[in-house]
Design a protein around this motif. Structure first.
Motif, PDB file in Angstrom:
ATOM      1  N   ALA A  49     -68.883  61.466  -4.555  1.00  0.00           N
ATOM      2  CA  ALA A  49     -67.426  61.315  -4.526  1.00  0.00           C
ATOM      3  C   ALA A  49     -66.904  61.014  -5.924  1.00  0.00           C
ATOM      4  CB  ALA A  49     -67.027  60.219  -3.540  1.00  0.00           C
ATOM      5  N   ALA A  50     -67.638  60.199  -6.698  1.00  0.00           N
ATOM      6  CA  ALA A  50     -67.188  59.885  -8.061  1.00  0.00           C
ATOM      7  C   ALA A  50     -67.116  61.153  -8.900  1.00  0.00           C
ATOM      8  CB  ALA A  50     -68.134  58.879  -8.713  1.00  0.00           C
ATOM      9  N   GLU A  52     -66.833  64.387  -7.646  1.00  0.00           N
ATOM     10  CA  GLU A  52     -66.072  65.515  -7.084  1.00  0.00           C
ATOM     11  C   GLU A  52     -64.591  65.217  -6.881  1.00  0.00           C
ATOM     12  OE1 GLU A  52     -67.463  68.544  -5.805  1.00  0.00           O
ATOM     13  OE2 GLU A  52     -69.358  68.020  -6.780  1.00  0.00           O
ATOM     14  N   VAL A  53     -64.280  63.981  -6.483  1.00  0.00           N
ATOM     15  CA  VAL A  53     -62.908  63.696  -6.053  1.00  0.00           C
ATOM     16  C   VAL A  53     -62.014  63.487  -7.266  1.00  0.00           C
ATOM     17  CG1 VAL A  53     -61.471  62.062  -4.787  1.00  0.00           C
ATOM     18  CG2 VAL A  53     -63.693  62.732  -3.875  1.00  0.00           C
ATOM     19  N   LYS A  54     -60.856  64.133  -7.253  1.00  0.00           N
ATOM     20  CA  LYS A  54     -59.918  63.964  -8.357  1.00  0.00           C
ATOM     21  C   LYS A  54     -58.502  63.809  -7.809  1.00  0.00           C
ATOM     22  CE  LYS A  54     -61.289  68.743  -8.985  1.00  0.00           C
ATOM     23  NZ  LYS A  54     -62.578  68.570  -8.318  1.00  0.00           N
ATOM     24  N   LEU A  62     -55.803  62.202  -3.423  1.00  0.00           N
ATOM     25  CA  LEU A  62     -57.195  62.343  -3.852  1.00  0.00           C
ATOM     26  C   LEU A  62     -57.877  63.407  -3.012  1.00  0.00           C
ATOM     27  CD1 LEU A  62     -58.125  58.575  -4.227  1.00  0.00           C
ATOM     28  CD2 LEU A  62     -58.036  60.236  -6.078  1.00  0.00           C
ATOM     29  N   ASP A  63     -58.541  64.342  -3.646  1.00  0.00           N
ATOM     30  CA  ASP A  63     -59.226  65.405  -2.922  1.00  0.00           C
ATOM     31  C   ASP A  63     -60.261  66.024  -3.850  1.00  0.00           C
ATOM     32  OD1 ASP A  63     -59.984  67.365  -1.115  1.00  0.00           O
ATOM     33  OD2 ASP A  63     -57.939  67.856  -0.554  1.00  0.00           O
ATOM     34  N   ALA A  64     -61.219  66.747  -3.271  1.00  0.00           N
ATOM     35  CA  ALA A  64     -62.190  67.455  -4.100  1.00  0.00           C
ATOM     36  C   ALA A  64     -61.560  68.696  -4.724  1.00  0.00           C
ATOM     37  CB  ALA A  64     -63.408  67.838  -3.262  1.00  0.00           C
ATOM     38  N   VAL A  87     -52.222  56.312  -2.135  1.00  0.00           N
ATOM     39  CA  VAL A  87     -52.935  57.337  -1.379  1.00  0.00           C
ATOM     40  C   VAL A  87     -53.206  56.846   0.051  1.00  0.00           C
ATOM     41  CG1 VAL A  87     -55.085  58.654  -1.237  1.00  0.00           C
ATOM     42  CG2 VAL A  87     -53.961  58.363  -3.435  1.00  0.00           C
ATOM     43  N   ALA A  88     -53.488  55.535   0.197  1.00  0.00           N
ATOM     44  CA  ALA A  88     -53.740  54.981   1.532  1.00  0.00           C
ATOM     45  C   ALA A  88     -52.519  55.180   2.440  1.00  0.00           C
ATOM     46  CB  ALA A  88     -54.076  53.495   1.433  1.00  0.00           C
ATOM     47  N   TRP A  91     -52.488  58.706   3.665  1.00  0.00           N
ATOM     48  CA  TRP A  91     -53.438  58.843   4.777  1.00  0.00           C
ATOM     49  C   TRP A  91     -52.855  58.273   6.069  1.00  0.00           C
ATOM     50  CZ3 TRP A  91     -58.728  57.073   2.262  1.00  0.00           C
ATOM     51  CH2 TRP A  91     -59.069  57.973   1.241  1.00  0.00           C
ATOM     52  N   GLU A  94     -50.496  60.721   7.491  1.00  0.00           N
ATOM     53  CA  GLU A  94     -51.217  61.853   8.067  1.00  0.00           C
ATOM     54  C   GLU A  94     -51.863  61.482   9.402  1.00  0.00           C
ATOM     55  OE1 GLU A  94     -51.671  65.324   6.782  1.00  0.00           O
ATOM     56  OE2 GLU A  94     -49.752  64.414   6.342  1.00  0.00           O
TER      57      GLU A  94
ATOM     58  N   MET B   1     -59.452  64.702   7.612  1.00  0.00           N
ATOM     59  CA  MET B   1     -58.140  64.804   6.996  1.00  0.00           C
ATOM     60  C   MET B   1     -58.232  64.641   5.487  1.00  0.00           C
ATOM     61  SD  MET B   1     -55.529  61.791   6.950  1.00  0.00           S
ATOM     62  CE  MET B   1     -56.771  61.155   5.854  1.00  0.00           C
ATOM     63  N   ALA B   3     -60.692  64.503   1.995  1.00  0.00           N
ATOM     64  CA  ALA B   3     -61.802  65.360   1.602  1.00  0.00           C
ATOM     65  C   ALA B   3     -63.080  64.884   2.282  1.00  0.00           C
ATOM     66  CB  ALA B   3     -61.960  65.305   0.087  1.00  0.00           C
ATOM     67  N   GLU B   5     -65.978  64.517   1.123  1.00  0.00           N
ATOM     68  CA  GLU B   5     -66.682  63.563   0.253  1.00  0.00           C
ATOM     69  C   GLU B   5     -66.157  62.150   0.488  1.00  0.00           C
ATOM     70  OE1 GLU B   5     -65.345  66.356  -0.719  1.00  0.00           O
ATOM     71  OE2 GLU B   5     -66.896  67.546  -1.718  1.00  0.00           O
ATOM     72  N   LEU B  29     -60.958  53.630  -1.665  1.00  0.00           N
ATOM     73  CA  LEU B  29     -59.886  53.881  -2.639  1.00  0.00           C
ATOM     74  C   LEU B  29     -60.059  53.016  -3.879  1.00  0.00           C
ATOM     75  CD1 LEU B  29     -56.861  54.333  -0.258  1.00  0.00           C
ATOM     76  CD2 LEU B  29     -57.822  56.042  -1.787  1.00  0.00           C
ATOM     77  N   ARG B  35     -63.972  54.137 -11.080  1.00  0.00           N
ATOM     78  CA  ARG B  35     -65.238  54.877 -11.054  1.00  0.00           C
ATOM     79  C   ARG B  35     -66.249  54.357 -12.052  1.00  0.00           C
ATOM     80  NH1 ARG B  35     -63.348  60.884  -9.189  1.00  0.00           N
ATOM     81  NH2 ARG B  35     -61.409  60.058  -8.410  1.00  0.00           N
ATOM     82  N   MET B  39     -67.808  52.106  -9.272  1.00  0.00           N
ATOM     83  CA  MET B  39     -68.368  53.085  -8.332  1.00  0.00           C
ATOM     84  C   MET B  39     -69.739  53.596  -8.804  1.00  0.00           C
ATOM     85  SD  MET B  39     -66.314  56.313  -6.868  1.00  0.00           S
ATOM     86  CE  MET B  39     -66.673  56.982  -5.251  1.00  0.00           C
TER      87      MET B  39
END
Lengths: 199, 199
Positions: A49-50, A52-54, A62-64, A87-88, A91, A94, B1, B3, B5, B29, B35, B39
């Protein structure tokens, strides 16, 4: 006292929100008991995740992928834009599944004390995004705190200048569904009474 | 929902004791925001501890060395042996700093319901260790629960056969230091009164 490898792990775990020193020790022991099933997969998931996720360059989610899955989803209504703090919060929106537009994540709220001004939150970028056109409604889904509402008003003023054709709305204030009147604070009861609706 | 990852990371974090699904999301998060500082070091610490830390073949403690630091420490009194349920209990004893002997970690308590008998807890191994000689006192530091005390009595009986020269003791029951009488359960008050001492 314990091996430095364990102490280091406990120290890092204790820096996660929700884990204190004691629960971090408990977590470390659980991990050491379940190395194959939990500890090594968690180490992998963290590293992956560190890497891939940006942050989405459009909305801050946040997403890959960039643009993120929400921004890239053609079935979503580009005319509706929801402004959230974190971002929380995106979510949470959503999960509720009630909003089918797109988002803008501020990353915080205005705070003179912490030196967080409009530029730190990317509010000029938000104004430019709305001014590009195609957005008919901006829904402010910011926390119902003083800072959150101050930020919402500031953004509403900026957007009224930058994109006067867009409607600016905010989430309703009132009783949480399932809430008991007896446990509500005065501010919530006042807001709920003021915004009462015909049954 | 979110990513995959992120979802994978949240799922694994939620399996740690003390973290539910919601706090696991918050933790994920926080990790993604930090990171470099948190992380990646946590991913490394997990992988390193998983590879390095092992159970001590003598006492069952967790350490990067085998025998562990406690068993290898020549300044500790080999005549005193403290029996604990879990590694966490050994750490708690060490934090208190009052015991300078060695340990034996059972890894659980006897439980007919869960199918945990003397062999699963390595009690024959403990009896053999004490029967080898050199141990003059075995301190039972097992939980003050029904299962814990049952286990302590069972072990005391086994050791009385295997090593009749060793004294078997247990931690005192009574008021926790700093405890208020008003908040104590009846069993604790009864035990504390029964074991009262001259001032």
């Amino acid at each position: 006292m314990a091996a430095p490898e364990i102490e280091k792990l406990v120290t890092l775990l204790a820096r996660l929100p929700g884990l204190g020193p004691r629960s971090a020790r408990r977590a470390a022991l659980t991990l050491l008991r379940r190395r194959e099933a939990l500890m090594l997969p968690l180490a992998d998931a963290l590293a992956k995740a560190a890497a891939e996720v940006k942050s989405c360059t459009i909305c801050g989610n946040l997403d890959a992928r960039d643009p993120c899955g929400v921004c890239a989803d053609e079935r979503r209504d580009p005319a509706q834009l929801c402004v959230v703090e974190q971002v929380a919060d995106l979510w949470a929106m959503e999960r509720a599944g009630a909003f089918r537009g797109r988002y803008h994540v501020l990353g915080g709220t205005l705070s003179a004390l912490d030196g967080i001004g409009p530029d730190e939150l990317g509010i000029p970028k938000l104004a430019a995004r709305v001014a590009e056109g195609g957005v008919t409604e901006v829904v402010m889904a910011l926390p119902a705190t003083v800072d959150g509402q101050t930020t919402a008003h500031y953004i509403a003023d900026r957007l009224a200048e930058a994109a006067p054709e867009a409607n600016i709305t905010r989430l309703a204030h009132g009783m949480p569904v399932g809430g008991a009147l007896d446990y509500m604070d005065d501010g919530t009861i006042q807001a709920a009474l003021k915004a009462r609706r015909p049954v």
